[in-house]
Scaffold this motif. Structure first.
Motif, PDB file in Angstrom:
ATOM      1  N   GLU A 117       0.841  -1.213   0.000  1.00  0.00           N
ATOM      2  CA  GLU A 117       0.000   0.000   0.000  1.00  0.00           C
ATOM      3  C   GLU A 117       0.873   1.258   0.000  1.00  0.00           C
ATOM      4  N   ALA A 118       1.959   1.253   0.759  1.00  0.00           N
ATOM      5  CA  ALA A 118       2.856   2.414   0.825  1.00  0.00           C
ATOM      6  C   ALA A 118       3.545   2.639  -0.518  1.00  0.00           C
ATOM      7  N   VAL A 119       3.967   1.565  -1.185  1.00  0.00           N
ATOM      8  CA  VAL A 119       4.605   1.691  -2.501  1.00  0.00           C
ATOM      9  C   VAL A 119       3.620   2.298  -3.499  1.00  0.00           C
ATOM     10  N   VAL A 120       2.406   1.763  -3.529  1.00  0.00           N
ATOM     11  CA  VAL A 120       1.390   2.277  -4.451  1.00  0.00           C
ATOM     12  C   VAL A 120       1.107   3.749  -4.147  1.00  0.00           C
ATOM     13  N   ALA A 121       0.977   4.104  -2.886  1.00  0.00           N
ATOM     14  CA  ALA A 121       0.695   5.494  -2.515  1.00  0.00           C
ATOM     15  C   ALA A 121       1.823   6.419  -2.957  1.00  0.00           C
ATOM     16  N   ARG A 122       3.081   6.014  -2.756  1.00  0.00           N
ATOM     17  CA  ARG A 122       4.212   6.856  -3.180  1.00  0.00           C
ATOM     18  C   ARG A 122       4.210   7.060  -4.690  1.00  0.00           C
ATOM     19  N   LEU A 123       3.996   5.970  -5.429  1.00  0.00           N
ATOM     20  CA  LEU A 123       4.010   6.069  -6.888  1.00  0.00           C
ATOM     21  C   LEU A 123       2.834   6.894  -7.401  1.00  0.00           C
ATOM     22  N   GLN A 124       1.662   6.692  -6.825  1.00  0.00           N
ATOM     23  CA  GLN A 124       0.508   7.480  -7.263  1.00  0.00           C
ATOM     24  C   GLN A 124       0.715   8.965  -6.968  1.00  0.00           C
ATOM     25  N   ALA A 125       1.278   9.282  -5.806  1.00  0.00           N
ATOM     26  CA  ALA A 125       1.540  10.684  -5.455  1.00  0.00           C
ATOM     27  C   ALA A 125       2.541  11.315  -6.419  1.00  0.00           C
ATOM     28  N   ALA A 126       3.426  10.493  -6.997  1.00  0.00           N
ATOM     29  CA  ALA A 126       4.414  10.993  -7.954  1.00  0.00           C
ATOM     30  C   ALA A 126       3.902  10.950  -9.395  1.00  0.00           C
ATOM     31  N   GLY A 127       2.639  10.521  -9.599  1.00  0.00           N
ATOM     32  CA  GLY A 127       2.038  10.582 -10.926  1.00  0.00           C
ATOM     33  C   GLY A 127       1.910   9.274 -11.676  1.00  0.00           C
ATOM     34  N   TRP A 128       2.258   8.157 -11.064  1.00  0.00           N
ATOM     35  CA  TRP A 128       2.100   6.860 -11.732  1.00  0.00           C
ATOM     36  C   TRP A 128       0.843   6.188 -11.213  1.00  0.00           C
ATOM     37  N   PRO A 129      -0.145   5.996 -12.070  1.00  0.00           N
ATOM     38  CA  PRO A 129      -1.386   5.369 -11.609  1.00  0.00           C
ATOM     39  C   PRO A 129      -1.232   3.862 -11.421  1.00  0.00           C
ATOM     40  N   LEU A 130      -2.026   3.337 -10.538  1.00  0.00           N
ATOM     41  CA  LEU A 130      -2.107   1.890 -10.347  1.00  0.00           C
ATOM     42  C   LEU A 130      -2.671   1.276 -11.619  1.00  0.00           C
ATOM     43  N   ASP A 131      -2.013   0.264 -12.160  1.00  0.00           N
ATOM     44  CA  ASP A 131      -2.559  -0.447 -13.304  1.00  0.00           C
ATOM     45  C   ASP A 131      -3.650  -1.395 -12.821  1.00  0.00           C
ATOM     46  N   HIS A 132      -3.295  -2.255 -11.871  1.00  0.00           N
ATOM     47  CA  HIS A 132      -4.308  -3.117 -11.260  1.00  0.00           C
ATOM     48  C   HIS A 132      -3.731  -3.816 -10.029  1.00  0.00           C
ATOM     49  N   TRP A 133      -4.628  -4.201  -9.148  1.00  0.00           N
ATOM     50  CA  TRP A 133      -4.247  -5.022  -8.005  1.00  0.00           C
ATOM     51  C   TRP A 133      -4.123  -6.452  -8.476  1.00  0.00           C
ATOM     52  N   GLY A 134      -3.172  -7.158  -7.930  1.00  0.00           N
ATOM     53  CA  GLY A 134      -2.987  -8.573  -8.246  1.00  0.00           C
ATOM     54  C   GLY A 134      -3.759  -9.430  -7.271  1.00  0.00           C
ATOM     55  N   GLY A 135      -3.329 -10.666  -7.165  1.00  0.00           N
ATOM     56  CA  GLY A 135      -3.979 -11.586  -6.253  1.00  0.00           C
ATOM     57  C   GLY A 135      -3.834 -11.143  -4.813  1.00  0.00           C
ATOM     58  N   SER A 136      -4.823 -11.491  -4.039  1.00  0.00           N
ATOM     59  CA  SER A 136      -4.801 -11.151  -2.629  1.00  0.00           C
ATOM     60  C   SER A 136      -5.249 -12.364  -1.843  1.00  0.00           C
ATOM     61  N   SER A 137      -4.544 -12.638  -0.769  1.00  0.00           N
ATOM     62  CA  SER A 137      -4.914 -13.740   0.120  1.00  0.00           C
ATOM     63  C   SER A 137      -4.511 -13.327   1.526  1.00  0.00           C
ATOM     64  N   ALA A 138      -4.676 -14.222   2.459  1.00  0.00           N
ATOM     65  CA  ALA A 138      -4.267 -13.926   3.834  1.00  0.00           C
ATOM     66  C   ALA A 138      -2.757 -13.709   3.927  1.00  0.00           C
ATOM     67  N   VAL A 139      -1.990 -14.278   2.989  1.00  0.00           N
ATOM     68  CA  VAL A 139      -0.531 -14.208   3.050  1.00  0.00           C
ATOM     69  C   VAL A 139       0.096 -13.279   2.020  1.00  0.00           C
ATOM     70  N   ARG A 140      -0.618 -12.922   0.977  1.00  0.00           N
ATOM     71  CA  ARG A 140       0.006 -12.199  -0.132  1.00  0.00           C
ATOM     72  C   ARG A 140      -0.951 -11.150  -0.688  1.00  0.00           C
ATOM     73  N   ARG A 141      -0.364  -9.996  -1.049  1.00  0.00           N
ATOM     74  CA  ARG A 141      -1.104  -8.974  -1.787  1.00  0.00           C
ATOM     75  C   ARG A 141      -0.128  -8.353  -2.774  1.00  0.00           C
ATOM     76  N   SER A 142      -0.600  -8.075  -3.982  1.00  0.00           N
ATOM     77  CA  SER A 142       0.298  -7.480  -4.970  1.00  0.00           C
ATOM     78  C   SER A 142      -0.412  -6.405  -5.780  1.00  0.00           C
TER      79      SER A 142
END
Length: 139
Positions: A86-111
């Motif tokens: 979430e912090a990586v996405v927030a930093r990149l979005q604040a610098a002008g790079w939009p999120l392309d898409h969220w990947g898989g999410s589980s109890a152990v992994r989010r991308s």
């Protein structure tokens, strides 16, 4: 043990790609840089990373970046393990790079996937477990 030390990317805008990488991975640094003749063209190059791994970047890229949704041979994305996606996405979005898409999410992994225009798609993965068996579960 065998590890991947680096990947070499030719990019359209070296400074923009460097800014993307250092925004996403602020603990990385430029390890070396210079200019050289590459197949009849003067290019800038740099190595950005940490002590164990890096990306070798070259300027003067021609053409379009590979469409990650297409079927052409080539690198679809580079994946990085990060402590807080979430912090990586927030930093990149604040610098002008939009999120392309969220990947898989589980109890152990989010991308999350973001694209540096004229370069390559990057995946940032946060693991919420140190247990290898849980990290490798793809069901």
């Amino acid at each position: 043990m065998i590890t991947l030390e680096h990947a070499n990317l030719t990019v359209r805008d070296l400074d923009r790609t460097l800014h993307f990488i250092l925004t996403a991975l602020p603990h990385w640094r430029v390890r070396g840089e210079g200019t050289m003749d590459w197949s009849g063209r003067r290019i800038r190059w740099l190595h950005v990373g940490d002590e164990q791994q890096y990306l070798a970047l070259q300027s003067q890229g021609d053409g379009e970046a590979l469409d990650w949704q297409g079927h052409a041979v080539g690198v679809k994305h580079l994946g990085f393990i990060v402590p807080d996606v979430e912090a990586v996405v927030a930093r990149l979005q604040a610098a002008g790079w939009p999120l392309d898409h969220w990947g898989g999410s589980s109890a152990v992994r989010r991308s999350a996937y973001l694209v540096d225009e004229g370069s390559v798609q990057f995946e940032f993965v946060e693991y919420r477990s140190d247990r290898l068996a849980e990290r490798l579960e793809y069901a």
